[in-house]
Design an enzyme around this catalytic site. Sequence first.
Site, short mmCIF file in Angstrom:
data_model
loop_
_atom_site.label_atom_id
_atom_site.label_comp_id
_atom_site.label_asym_id
_atom_site.label_seq_id
_atom_site.Cartn_x
_atom_site.Cartn_y
_atom_site.Cartn_z
N PHE A 48 0.83 -1.20 0.00
CA PHE A 48 0.00 0.00 0.00
C PHE A 48 0.87 1.25 0.00
O PHE A 48 1.92 1.30 0.66
CB PHE A 48 -0.88 0.05 1.25
N ASP A 49 0.42 2.27 -0.72
CA ASP A 49 0.94 3.61 -0.49
C ASP A 49 0.43 4.03 0.89
O ASP A 49 -0.56 3.48 1.39
CB ASP A 49 0.42 4.55 -1.58
N ARG A 50 1.08 5.00 1.50
CA ARG A 50 0.65 5.43 2.83
C ARG A 50 -0.37 6.57 2.75
O ARG A 50 -1.54 6.38 3.01
CB ARG A 50 1.87 5.85 3.67
#
EC number: 3.1.-.-
Length: 217
Positions: free
Chosen positions: A8-10
């Site tokens: 995941f991107d944050r």
Amino acid sequence: MSISAVVFDRDGVLTSFDWTRAEEDVRRITGLPLEEIERRWGGWLNGLTIDDAFVETQPISEFLSSLARELELGSKARDELVRLDYMAFAQGYPDARPALEEARRRGLKVGVLTNNSLLVSARSLLQCAALHDLVDVVLSSQMIGAAKPDPRAYQAIAEALGVSTTSCLFFDDIADWVEGARCAGMRAYLVDRSGQTRDGVVRDLSSLGAILDGAGP
């Protein structure tokens, strides 16, 4: 190939950040816009060794103290800047923790790959958002020396998770970074929290289970 890990991107995918409040506080104390603080933060990070950046042994207070000296802030402003809790501006999206729990329930590795490390460490913000306990590996572009959509960024997170890029499922809210993941061999989805679900695009992370089951968008 079957999925072994979810990456995941944050910011914008797992967490949100109240930029307006942060801008107000930073400008009030330093007189500088948030973008200038970000530029200086990036320069400070570049001065760290890879080992220091990776294990995050250099606390943010060192950067803020250095910044206060550079700006020749008075003692009151300096103390306020160092004590400013940037974590208070961050929170996890309601669907973030359930998605991480779903990935863990299925026995998948969980990684976070972010290009942003503004005033907080890559992992500390996840800790503030009560998500860190469900994440195996967190990497930022500063740690890697390459930023999305550079193929090296995706390869680095896959290697850190002990899997191949082709066995990773990836979520990001930036279209170019999603395309970069696909070019690196990952199965990738754009998270568009303001738009409608369509091919290759999801509104949030609640569809993770369906995607893993092969029934998602």
